[in-house]
Design a protein around this motif. Sequence first.
Motif, PDB file in Angstrom:
ATOM      1  N   PHE A   1      34.749  45.474  37.678  1.00 58.89           N
ATOM      2  CA  PHE A   1      32.752  45.523  37.572  1.00 58.89           C
ATOM      3  C   PHE A   1      32.466  46.816  37.892  1.00 58.89           C
ATOM      4  CE2 PHE A   1      29.178  47.076  40.635  1.00 58.89           C
ATOM      5  CZ  PHE A   1      28.362  46.354  39.753  1.00 58.89           C
ATOM      6  N   ALA A   2      33.566  47.846  38.461  1.00 53.94           N
ATOM      7  CA  ALA A   2      33.474  49.599  38.411  1.00 53.94           C
ATOM      8  C   ALA A   2      34.129  49.885  36.878  1.00 53.94           C
ATOM      9  CB  ALA A   2      34.790  50.705  39.084  1.00 53.94           C
ATOM     10  N   ALA A   3      35.086  49.077  35.776  1.00 53.66           N
ATOM     11  CA  ALA A   3      34.978  49.780  34.463  1.00 53.66           C
ATOM     12  C   ALA A   3      34.024  49.329  33.682  1.00 53.66           C
ATOM     13  CB  ALA A   3      36.409  48.413  34.148  1.00 53.66           C
ATOM     14  N   ASN A   4      32.803  48.337  34.131  1.00 55.71           N
ATOM     15  CA  ASN A   4      31.635  48.071  33.623  1.00 55.71           C
ATOM     16  C   ASN A   4      32.857  47.258  32.170  1.00 55.71           C
ATOM     17  OD1 ASN A   4      29.096  48.029  33.452  1.00 55.71           O
ATOM     18  ND2 ASN A   4      29.207  48.146  30.945  1.00 55.71           N
ATOM     19  N   ASP A   5      33.539  46.066  32.636  1.00 54.88           N
ATOM     20  CA  ASP A   5      34.302  45.366  32.084  1.00 54.88           C
ATOM     21  C   ASP A   5      33.559  44.214  32.397  1.00 54.88           C
ATOM     22  OD1 ASP A   5      35.887  43.159  30.624  1.00 54.88           O
ATOM     23  OD2 ASP A   5      37.745  43.878  31.430  1.00 54.88           O
ATOM     24  N   THR A   6      32.036  43.174  31.263  1.00 56.82           N
ATOM     25  CA  THR A   6      31.941  42.633  31.449  1.00 56.82           C
ATOM     26  C   THR A   6      32.818  40.839  31.265  1.00 56.82           C
ATOM     27  OG1 THR A   6      29.875  43.135  30.382  1.00 56.82           O
ATOM     28  CG2 THR A   6      30.062  40.871  30.261  1.00 56.82           C
ATOM     29  N   GLU A   7      33.705  40.423  30.910  1.00 52.83           N
ATOM     30  CA  GLU A   7      34.345  40.083  30.468  1.00 52.83           C
ATOM     31  C   GLU A   7      35.049  39.462  31.820  1.00 52.83           C
ATOM     32  OE1 GLU A   7      34.004  37.566  28.407  1.00 52.83           O
ATOM     33  OE2 GLU A   7      32.913  38.694  27.360  1.00 52.83           O
ATOM     34  N   ALA A   8      35.749  39.852  31.796  1.00 54.28           N
ATOM     35  CA  ALA A   8      36.904  40.541  33.426  1.00 54.28           C
ATOM     36  C   ALA A   8      36.162  40.361  34.704  1.00 54.28           C
ATOM     37  CB  ALA A   8      37.938  42.043  33.753  1.00 54.28           C
ATOM     38  N   TYR A   9      35.351  41.061  34.651  1.00 52.65           N
ATOM     39  CA  TYR A   9      33.992  40.566  35.740  1.00 52.65           C
ATOM     40  C   TYR A   9      33.583  39.834  36.355  1.00 52.65           C
ATOM     41  CZ  TYR A   9      29.796  41.498  39.008  1.00 52.65           C
ATOM     42  OH  TYR A   9      28.968  41.358  39.857  1.00 52.65           O
ATOM     43  N   PHE A  10      33.344  39.093  35.284  1.00 52.17           N
ATOM     44  CA  PHE A  10      32.668  37.506  35.163  1.00 52.17           C
ATOM     45  C   PHE A  10      33.848  36.089  35.205  1.00 52.17           C
ATOM     46  CE2 PHE A  10      29.009  39.495  34.088  1.00 52.17           C
ATOM     47  CZ  PHE A  10      27.916  38.806  35.082  1.00 52.17           C
ATOM     48  N   ALA A  11      34.866  36.632  34.731  1.00 56.49           N
ATOM     49  CA  ALA A  11      35.941  35.638  34.496  1.00 56.49           C
ATOM     50  C   ALA A  11      36.338  35.695  36.206  1.00 56.49           C
ATOM     51  CB  ALA A  11      37.341  36.364  33.939  1.00 56.49           C
ATOM     52  N   ALA A  12      36.298  36.146  36.894  1.00 58.54           N
ATOM     53  CA  ALA A  12      36.700  36.447  38.348  1.00 58.54           C
ATOM     54  C   ALA A  12      35.020  35.252  39.476  1.00 58.54           C
ATOM     55  CB  ALA A  12      36.535  37.811  39.259  1.00 58.54           C
ATOM     56  N   PHE A  13      34.832  35.169  38.169  1.00 57.96           N
ATOM     57  CA  PHE A  13      33.662  33.910  39.033  1.00 57.96           C
ATOM     58  C   PHE A  13      33.596  32.463  38.201  1.00 57.96           C
ATOM     59  CE2 PHE A  13      32.034  37.831  39.219  1.00 57.96           C
ATOM     60  CZ  PHE A  13      31.632  38.041  41.246  1.00 57.96           C
ATOM     61  N   SER A  14      33.674  31.435  39.151  1.00 55.51           N
ATOM     62  CA  SER A  14      33.968  30.177  38.819  1.00 55.51           C
ATOM     63  C   SER A  14      32.481  29.782  37.930  1.00 55.51           C
ATOM     64  CB  SER A  14      34.122  29.236  40.151  1.00 55.51           C
ATOM     65  OG  SER A  14      32.776  29.106  40.882  1.00 55.51           O
ATOM     66  N   GLU A  15      32.522  28.373  37.144  1.00 51.70           N
ATOM     67  CA  GLU A  15      31.019  28.944  36.840  1.00 51.70           C
ATOM     68  C   GLU A  15      30.072  27.962  37.496  1.00 51.70           C
ATOM     69  OE1 GLU A  15      31.420  25.948  33.699  1.00 51.70           O
ATOM     70  OE2 GLU A  15      33.309  26.962  32.764  1.00 51.70           O
TER      71      GLU A  15
ATOM     72  N   ALA B   1      23.772  32.017  34.349  1.00 51.94           N
ATOM     73  CA  ALA B   1      21.979  32.922  34.694  1.00 51.94           C
ATOM     74  C   ALA B   1      21.987  34.091  35.054  1.00 51.94           C
ATOM     75  CB  ALA B   1      21.832  31.827  36.354  1.00 51.94           C
ATOM     76  N   TYR B   2      23.257  34.757  36.195  1.00 50.93           N
ATOM     77  CA  TYR B   2      23.640  36.055  36.368  1.00 50.93           C
ATOM     78  C   TYR B   2      24.382  36.583  34.922  1.00 50.93           C
ATOM     79  CZ  TYR B   2      25.977  39.783  38.362  1.00 50.93           C
ATOM     80  OH  TYR B   2      26.008  41.277  39.331  1.00 50.93           O
ATOM     81  N   ARG B   3      24.884  36.264  34.442  1.00 55.20           N
ATOM     82  CA  ARG B   3      25.768  36.378  32.892  1.00 55.20           C
ATOM     83  C   ARG B   3      23.962  36.576  31.985  1.00 55.20           C
ATOM     84  NH1 ARG B   3      31.049  36.041  29.928  1.00 55.20           N
ATOM     85  NH2 ARG B   3      30.509  37.434  28.009  1.00 55.20           N
TER      86      ARG B   3
END
Length: 135
Positions: A18-32, A50-52
């Motif tokens: 999140f701090a790095a504004n890294d969309t792919e890594a951020y959303f990979a940390a959440f289950s579908e 929905a969040y993405r």
Amino acid sequence: MSDQKQVLEAASTLVAAFAANDTEAYFAAFSEDASFVFHTCDAPLPTRAAYRELWESWQRDGFEVLACQSINPVVCLQGDVAIFYHDVATRLRIQGEEIESRERETIVFRRQQEKGHWLACHEHLSAMPEQLPQT
């Protein structure tokens, strides 16, 4: 590595993305099936998709995370579920303006049996009270 350390590591990875504004890594940390409740949104977001979608609309409007710091992290283990909460200090850019915020966040992690690691399955973000009343 203990479950508590694994959850702290998963939370640290999520916050760092999140701090790095890294969309792919951020959303990979959440289950579908992760759900999200943010004090800045009118309604809960029932899925990661929905969040993405909302996140990407924010980015099109000039949203960017500049920094995020986790303060006072706590992990409470409940079997294959872990409740992580902390205070967050965040610096954002929204439509060219830099904004700093202090918030309190709870993230629920669930152990992934097939992969042996922890993914976030719920996030709740609350505004930090300016000053709590004296009791």
